[in-house]
Write a protein that holds these residues in place. Structure first.
Motif: not given
Length: 679
Positions: A485-488, A512-520
């Motif tokens: 979460v903080p890194i994202g 710009v494209s950024v990968n998103l995690s489930s937790r985020q």
């Protein structure tokens, strides 16, 4: 509790009662005696024998108390009242119940002034018994038959005197205590020790149970021979039930009703310490739910609690009644499985539990999938101490979670060093942001005309240990520790600021494209975070694209549709990364607010010669276009692949043929030089 019984009965007796030491010291006097001697209710008469008794009376009193047995004619004495005058009295003496090693003492009952022929030591019992209705007092013969039954006993047990006199006292014992010989043992203990405590469940006439507490004392005749027993009890059922409720609450989880960690540890300590049959072993399972926090954060704690209750039920239903299932903490559970003959039995159970936990859960109107990662250790092979077994099962669970979750692992000694290293790396990730050891590189995306149209932000670590860690492992560790979460957020902010810099330098229409995690995505504040980052960077939402995985879309369609729709409403583009590696279909994607799919490199690798890859790629591009979706092909490494994708009408491509990942400065220089097309 038995001492309380004597104290209350002594004080409330309607006749004067005194407790005397062997040399005549007054140890206690009840209210009736204090009043008879002219003292206030709360004033004790003189305790020194010489101050209370005249000399001759004191001598006779000491001789009588030194004689064996309780019986004897009433003793005539003269004692001093509060006004200093001597008054005559008749005392019936009986030995007082005491601990086996305590000094002997006597209870003196003050008899009426006019004696009757029937008066003897039993008068003390009669007055005491009939004046204390809260106490069940019964006299037994030396065989345990009931000889007298007080009004308090009738009130406590429901039996009339005529129903109990002549019956054996075992009638009020529970069947299991009768079978175990408890009534006879109690009398034998009283005879041998001088008293026997009575604290047990007993049975009323209507067969309901009560917790009775009291004491059994033996009676002897003048020669010291046994002549029976006195049993005094009081009903402490409410107090006992309250204690048991308090103990249950202290040992069980209030939400699921399962034993808690302390109870689990106590049960494991007992089980591990029991001598087992030859070849017998057991297993300790450590179970951690996957993505529970995300569900809890998205749907709320009420639905999180409903999920935990259902998980507890599935675990209980999957094991035997003799096994222990406990909730160890938030979303962690434990199972103790005993009597295993082969290790394979534990493996079969682990597989069964994984399948049971992975079935969808219905939480009110929400259909939720929440799997579990399971580790187990065998005892005594993997440890003979509870702490060691739990630690080893936890290590195995950690390995299961690190290898993709929704599976199980059995503990092996090789895990100790591996898990320790993994956790050390997790701690290093925790400080990488503070040490400025994280950086972003950007993989350019090109149109089929060779124009750079976008870049994908790729996370890199500068520290020696973290730099050698594969990106997938880095992300997995960040997910496990919650640091994603903080890194994202740092990745999002850094990428948006870089994009704004490039646009200022002249890169119009550049995303710009950024990968998103489930937790985020499941963070309740994520939408606000994205809006704040865009505002701080001064970047329009249309120049940000967020990439999600197929598996994320499959976790809970309703929750993710809502979250992605909110992001889409800001004007942000949504893309599905690594398409084809999950379980979704193009038809399924129409339910999500998706702008583009990125075809995974494993389908591009075989182009244009592999018939299977050719068929899949052609179908995906054609169907995606029919749904209004753009297609990006990943991992393009040669001109033949690029030409084939151009013929199919693929929108964009990325790969080492076109460009390796570049730093922010390298992208900026290319833009400044006007060379941001494929060379």
């Amino acid at each position: 509790m038995s001492e309380d019984i004597w104290d209350v009965g002594f004080e409330l007796a309607a006749v004067g009662l005194a407790c005397l030491s062997a040399d005549g010291h007054l140890l206690a006097a009840n209210k009736a005696l204090r009043e008879r001697l002219g003292y206030a209710a709360d004033i004790l008469p003189p305790t020194a024998p010489e101050a209370l008794f005249e000399a001759e009376s004191l001598q006779r009193l000491r001789e009588r108390m030194a004689a064996p047995g309780d019986a004897g004619e009433p003793l005539h004495v003269r004692w001093r009242c509060s006004d200093g005058e001597l008054a005559a009295a008749r005392l019936a003496l009986a030995r007082a119940p005491t601990e086996a090693d305590a000094p002997p003492s006597h209870v003196a009952t003050v008899l009426p002034d006019e004696p009757s022929p029937a008066e003897n030591v039993d008068e003390m019992y009669r007055f005491l018994v009939e004046s204390a209705l809260d106490y069940a007092v019964m006299r037994l013969d030396k065989h345990g038959q009931v000889a007298s039954w007080s009004a308090g006993a009738e009130r406590t047990f429901g039996y009339r005197p005529d129903e109990m006199i002549g019956q054996h006292v075992s009638l009020i014992f529970t069947p299991e205590d009768r079978e175990g010989g408890a009534p006879e043992q109690e009398l034998a203990d009283a005879r041998a020790e001088g008293r026997a405590p009575n604290d047990r469940w007993q049975v009323r006439k209507d067969q309901t149970r009560l917790w009775a507490s009291g004491v059994v004392n033996p009676l002897v005749d003048e020669s010291g021979a046994p002549r029976g027993f006195v049993k005094i009890l009081r009903d402490y059922t409410e107090q006992k039930l309250s204690e048991e409720r308090h103990r249950h609450l202290s040992e069980h989880d209030t939400l699921t009703g399962l034993p808690n960690r302390a109870k689990f540890h106590a049960e494991l300590t007992t089980i591990v310490g029991l001598p087992g049959a030859t070849g017998s072993q057991g297993a300790v399972f450590f179970i951690d739910l996957d993505n529970f926090k995300a569900i809890n954060d998205t749907l709320g704690h009420h639905h999180g609690d409903l999920l935990l209750v259902q998980v507890a039920g599935r675990l209980r239903d999957s094991v035997r009644r003799s096994d222990v299932v406990a909730r160890l903490s938030g979303d962690e559970f434990g199972v103790i499985y005993t009597g295993l003959k082969r290790a394979e039995e534990a493996e079969h159970l682990a597989e069964k539990l994984v399948l049971e936990l992975a079935r969808p859960y219905q939480l009110d109107q929400h259909n939720v999938v929440c799997s579990g990662s399971i580790g187990f250790a065998l005892f005594p092979k993997d440890g003979d101490a509870p702490e060691r077994l739990l630690k080893n099962a936890d290590l195995a669970m950690y390995r299961a979670k690190g290898q993709g979750r929704n599976n199980w692992k059995r503990y092996h000694r090789s895990m100790d060093a591996e898990i320790s290293e993994r956790r050390a790396l997790g701690r290093e990730i925790g400080t990488a942001l503070d040490r400025e050891e994280l950086a972003l590189h950007y993989q350019p995306l090109f149109t089929l005309t060779g124009q750079m149209c976008s870049v994908e932000a790729l996370l890199r670590a500068r520290g020696a240990r973290l730099a050698s860690l594969p990106t997938a492992d880095f992300i997995s560790l960040a997910e496990e520790t919650g640091l994603i979460v903080p890194i994202g957020e740092w990745v999002l902010r850094t990428a948006c600021q870089a994009c704004r810099t490039w646009r200022t330098a002249g890169a119009t229409g550049f995303r710009v494209s950024v990968n998103l995690s489930s937790r985020q995505l499941r963070q309740p504040t994520f939408l606000d975070t994205v809006q704040r980052v865009l505002d701080e960077a001064g970047l329009e939402p249309g120049y940000l694209e967020l990439e999600v995985t197929e598996n994320l879309l499959m976790e809970d369609d309703k929750v993710n549709i809502y979250a992605l729709a909110n992001l889409k409403s800001l004007g942000i583009r949504i893309a599905v990364d690594d398409f084809g590696t999950g379980y979704s279909s193009l038809g399924y994607l129409k339910h999500f607010p998706i702008d583009a799919i990125k075809l995974d490199h494993m389908f591009v690798r075989g182009l244009p010669d592999d018939e299977h890859d050719t068929a899949i790629t052609s179908a995906v591009i054609g169907m995606a276009h029919s749904l209004g979706l753009e297609v990006v092909a990943e991992g393009v490494e040669n001109d033949e692949q690029l030409e084939f994708l151009r013929r199919l009408g693929c929108n964009c491509v990325q790969g080492y043929l076109l460009s390796k990942p570049l730093s922010e400065e390298e992208i900026g220089r290319a833009i400044g030089e006007g060379s941001w097309t494929r060379q």
